[in-house]
Design a protein around this motif. Structure first.
Motif: not given
Length: 108
Positions: A63-87
């Protein structure tokens, strides 16, 4: 007895997101990218499904590992989306870097 979870996430740039997640993977995790037949047919080289498999000895550890992974996934998607928009907002041809002579000094 091992506890297991498999998390599948479809994304327009699956390989990029998987690479962003990989530094946070533990020894009990594997992340791969599966290509979608529909994306292949459409000629979309980046789209696919991120597949992360997690094996842990305890339910609470899983449960702890899945929770951490989901948070990391959300951050990775958000950063990739923001970077693509800025570019995309930046001009592709800015012309000369400067209209001024770079050999002169300016006193302030």
């Amino acid at each position: 007895m091992s506890r297991r979870a498999t998390i599948r996430t479809a994304h327009d740039d699956a390989a990029l997101i998987a690479r962003a997640l990989s530094p946070d993977n533990t020894d009990e995790m594997t992340t791969t990218v599966e290509r979608d037949d529909a994306a292949d047919a459409a000629g979309d080289e980046r789209a696919g499904t991120i597949v992360t498999r997690i094996d842990r000895e305890t339910t609470s550890g899983l449960q702890s590992t899945v929770d951490d992974y989901v948070v990391n996934l959300e951050v990775a998607i958000d950063v990739a989306s923001q970077t693509r928009t800025a570019q995309c907002d930046q001009p592709t041809d800015t012309g000369p870097v400067s209209d001024h002579d770079t050999n002169t000094t300016h006193n302030e």
